[in-house]
Design a protein around this motif. Structure first.
Motif, mmCIF file in Angstrom:
data_model
loop_
_atom_site.group_PDB
_atom_site.id
_atom_site.type_symbol
_atom_site.label_atom_id
_atom_site.label_comp_id
_atom_site.label_asym_id
_atom_site.label_seq_id
_atom_site.Cartn_x
_atom_site.Cartn_y
_atom_site.Cartn_z
ATOM 1 N N ASP A 40 46.401 35.668 47.409
ATOM 2 C CA ASP A 40 46.406 37.006 48.006
ATOM 3 C C ASP A 40 45.081 37.685 47.692
ATOM 4 O O ASP A 40 44.446 37.396 46.670
ATOM 5 C CB ASP A 40 47.499 37.898 47.388
ATOM 6 N N ILE A 41 44.682 38.584 48.566
ATOM 7 C CA ILE A 41 43.651 39.569 48.213
ATOM 8 C C ILE A 41 44.410 40.884 48.193
ATOM 9 O O ILE A 41 44.724 41.461 49.239
ATOM 10 C CB ILE A 41 42.499 39.612 49.239
ATOM 11 N N PHE A 42 44.792 41.288 46.981
ATOM 12 C CA PHE A 42 45.623 42.474 46.839
ATOM 13 C C PHE A 42 44.719 43.678 46.595
ATOM 14 O O PHE A 42 43.968 43.703 45.623
ATOM 15 C CB PHE A 42 46.601 42.289 45.677
ATOM 16 N N CYS A 157 29.041 36.717 36.377
ATOM 17 C CA CYS A 157 29.465 36.670 34.967
ATOM 18 C C CYS A 157 30.980 36.547 34.854
ATOM 19 O O CYS A 157 31.498 35.879 33.969
ATOM 20 C CB CYS A 157 28.979 37.911 34.216
ATOM 21 N N ALA A 158 31.689 37.205 35.787
ATOM 22 C CA ALA A 158 33.159 37.143 35.758
ATOM 23 C C ALA A 158 33.662 35.787 36.232
ATOM 24 O O ALA A 158 34.839 35.469 36.095
ATOM 25 C CB ALA A 158 33.743 38.257 36.619
ATOM 26 N N LEU A 159 32.760 34.980 36.803
ATOM 27 C CA LEU A 159 33.172 33.685 37.373
ATOM 28 C C LEU A 159 32.822 32.485 36.495
ATOM 29 O O LEU A 159 33.230 31.368 36.818
ATOM 30 C CB LEU A 159 32.491 33.482 38.734
ATOM 31 N N VAL A 160 32.070 32.707 35.391
ATOM 32 C CA VAL A 160 31.514 31.549 34.671
ATOM 33 C C VAL A 160 32.576 30.588 34.134
ATOM 34 O O VAL A 160 32.315 29.403 33.973
ATOM 35 C CB VAL A 160 30.567 31.933 33.494
ATOM 36 N N HIS A 161 33.783 31.098 33.866
ATOM 37 C CA HIS A 161 34.826 30.209 33.334
ATOM 38 C C HIS A 161 35.818 29.787 34.424
ATOM 39 O O HIS A 161 36.943 29.386 34.121
ATOM 40 C CB HIS A 161 35.534 30.877 32.154
ATOM 41 N N SER A 162 35.397 29.888 35.703
ATOM 42 C CA SER A 162 36.211 29.478 36.853
ATOM 43 C C SER A 162 37.625 30.053 36.840
ATOM 44 O O SER A 162 38.602 29.310 36.941
ATOM 45 C CB SER A 162 36.335 27.943 36.916
ATOM 46 N N LEU A 165 42.083 33.880 38.904
ATOM 47 C CA LEU A 165 42.452 35.247 39.269
ATOM 48 C C LEU A 165 41.342 36.196 38.844
ATOM 49 O O LEU A 165 40.873 36.144 37.700
ATOM 50 C CB LEU A 165 43.759 35.619 38.554
ATOM 51 N N LEU A 166 40.912 37.035 39.767
ATOM 52 C CA LEU A 166 39.824 37.984 39.477
ATOM 53 C C LEU A 166 40.284 39.419 39.699
ATOM 54 O O LEU A 166 40.866 39.731 40.744
ATOM 55 C CB LEU A 166 38.665 37.734 40.439
ATOM 56 N N PHE A 167 40.020 40.267 38.716
ATOM 57 C CA PHE A 167 40.273 41.699 38.857
ATOM 58 C C PHE A 167 38.938 42.391 39.087
ATOM 59 O O PHE A 167 38.018 42.249 38.274
ATOM 60 C CB PHE A 167 40.889 42.260 37.572
ATOM 61 N N GLY A 194 40.605 29.222 46.842
ATOM 62 C CA GLY A 194 41.820 29.268 46.039
ATOM 63 C C GLY A 194 41.900 30.384 45.011
ATOM 64 O O GLY A 194 42.861 30.460 44.250
ATOM 65 N N THR A 195 40.907 31.287 44.965
ATOM 66 C CA THR A 195 40.949 32.376 43.988
ATOM 67 C C THR A 195 41.850 33.505 44.491
ATOM 68 O O THR A 195 41.848 33.814 45.678
ATOM 69 C CB THR A 195 39.526 32.931 43.756
ATOM 70 N N THR A 196 42.586 34.102 43.579
ATOM 71 C CA THR A 196 43.404 35.277 43.898
ATOM 72 C C THR A 196 42.645 36.523 43.454
ATOM 73 O O THR A 196 42.000 36.505 42.407
ATOM 74 C CB THR A 196 44.756 35.190 43.154
ATOM 75 N N PHE A 197 42.728 37.582 44.244
ATOM 76 C CA PHE A 197 41.989 38.812 43.930
ATOM 77 C C PHE A 197 42.894 40.021 43.795
ATOM 78 O O PHE A 197 43.822 40.214 44.584
ATOM 79 C CB PHE A 197 40.975 39.123 45.043
ATOM 80 N N PHE A 198 42.565 40.821 42.797
ATOM 81 C CA PHE A 198 43.180 42.139 42.672
ATOM 82 C C PHE A 198 42.015 43.116 42.646
ATOM 83 O O PHE A 198 41.189 43.089 41.729
ATOM 84 C CB PHE A 198 43.983 42.214 41.370
#
Ligand code: ADP
Ligand code: MG
Length: 320
Positions: A40-42, A157-162, A165-167, A194-198
């Motif tokens: 989802d892209i919430f 920087c928020a993606l370096v650890h794959s 789920l991203l806020f 395949g990433t989920t976003f909030f």
């Protein structure tokens, strides 16, 4: 990045039930419940001070809830906040990188913080640099980047650890329209992998691009669903009324005239048009009335509600 597994049904990634945060005598988040599914892209919308950041901070395991429950990637926000912090990506509302480090130094720093083993670090950083396209700026001081590039660096920087789920808390606040569009295109690319976003935002065009939306108002989640579902909420277009877009000269004066009519349910002014709720079958009457009163009517046509209409109606009906 790995391809996500094929799945027919999507798992819940965030499950929130009656989540509440009280600061002193202020209820910042009031019994909020919702679910976010894989990919989802919430989008969370709501005025300043309505509780968006507080909600995100609880879901990221940074702030303990006062009551209620939430699980994020299967971890409990109270008991397993360390696991959550390790597994998610979080881009906070304030720029939280080191301004006096270069882009590559910031990236290296985050890779270390997230414990990426040294031999994997280079490859991993190359990957995120490629994703956000920041290669030309690697040796520039982070503080001297433009707003749009700062946000891309923060995203990298928020993606370096794959994270799966991203806020993102107002990731596009204060950046120019082109950078805003580019950042969203990037989110879609990541979402397709395949990433989920909030994500929180104030922009209606961004809300329109989310797969799911929540609207928070005075600490309460007052609506939740897909953009299409929200547009069909009965309050938004009352029974027996149709929404019209009116192009007319002297908008403010035309508004006043419209609101005198009993076959006009409501009228909201936008920058160059008025959205009017007109009783079914009365559109022509409205036009005639305006012309008789000396207004040039350029256009009057039926339209489906926009998300802005939805949120305006929801807040009005909430205030009662
Ligand atoms: P938003 O992100 O929607 O603008 P916030 O979650 O930042 O809203 O804030 C919601 C309310 O909680 C605001 O009234 C804010 O002042 C208050 N608040 C946020 N954090 C704290 C805190 N640490 N202590 C006290 N009040 C807070
Ligand atoms: Mg906020």
């Amino acid at each position: 990045m790995e391809q996500p597994p094929a799945f027919s049904h999507r798992d819940s990634v965030i499950v929130v039930s009656e989540l509440t945060k009280v600061f002193g005598n202020l209820v910042a988040v009031d019994r909020v419940s919702f679910t976010v599914k894989e990919r989802d892209i919430f989008g969370l919308l709501g005025p300043n001070g309505s509780g968006k950041t507080t909600l995100i901070r609880m879901l990221c395991g940074i702030l303990n809830p006062t009551s209620g429950n939430a699980s994020v990637l299967g971890y409990d926000v109270l008991r397993e906040s360390e696991e959550i912090k390790r597994s998610i990506g979080y881009m906070s509302q304030q720029f939280s990188l080191y301004s006096d480090l270069t882009v590559i130094e910031n990236l290296n720093f985050y890779a270390k913080v997230y414990g990426i083993p040294k031999k994997e670090r280079k490859g991993k950083l190359e990957e995120v640099i490629e994703i956000v396209g920041i290669k030309p700026y690697l040796n520039q001081m982070s503080g001297s980047l433009s707003g749009g590039w700062k946000q891309r660096l923060a995203l990298a920087c928020a993606l370096v650890h794959s994270p799966k789920l991203l806020f993102l808390d107002e990731p596009t606040a204060g950046i120019d329209p082109v950078a805003r569009r580019d950042l969203w295109n990037l989110l879609f690319e990541l979402s397709a992998r395949g990433t989920t976003f909030f994500v929180t935002t104030h922009y209606m065009d961004e809300a329109e691009r989310c797969s799911h939306l929540g609207y928070i108002y005075f600490s309460k989640l007052i609506a939740c669903g897909t953009p299409e579902e929200l547009k069909r909420i009965p309050n938004v277009t009352p029974e027996g009324f149709r929404r019209h877009e009116l192009r007319v000269e002297r908008l403010t004066e035309a508004m006043k005239e419209l609101l005198k009519l009993d076959f006009v349910g409501d009228a909201t002014m936008f920058s160059d048009v008025i959205h009017v709720l007109i009783k079914e079958g009365y559109a022509e009457e409205v036009k005639i009335y305006l012309v008789r009163n000396g207004f040039n009517v350029y256009d009057l046509r039926e339209i489906p509600p926009t998300l802005e209409d939805v949120f305006v109606s929801l807040t009005r009906s909430f205030k009662g």
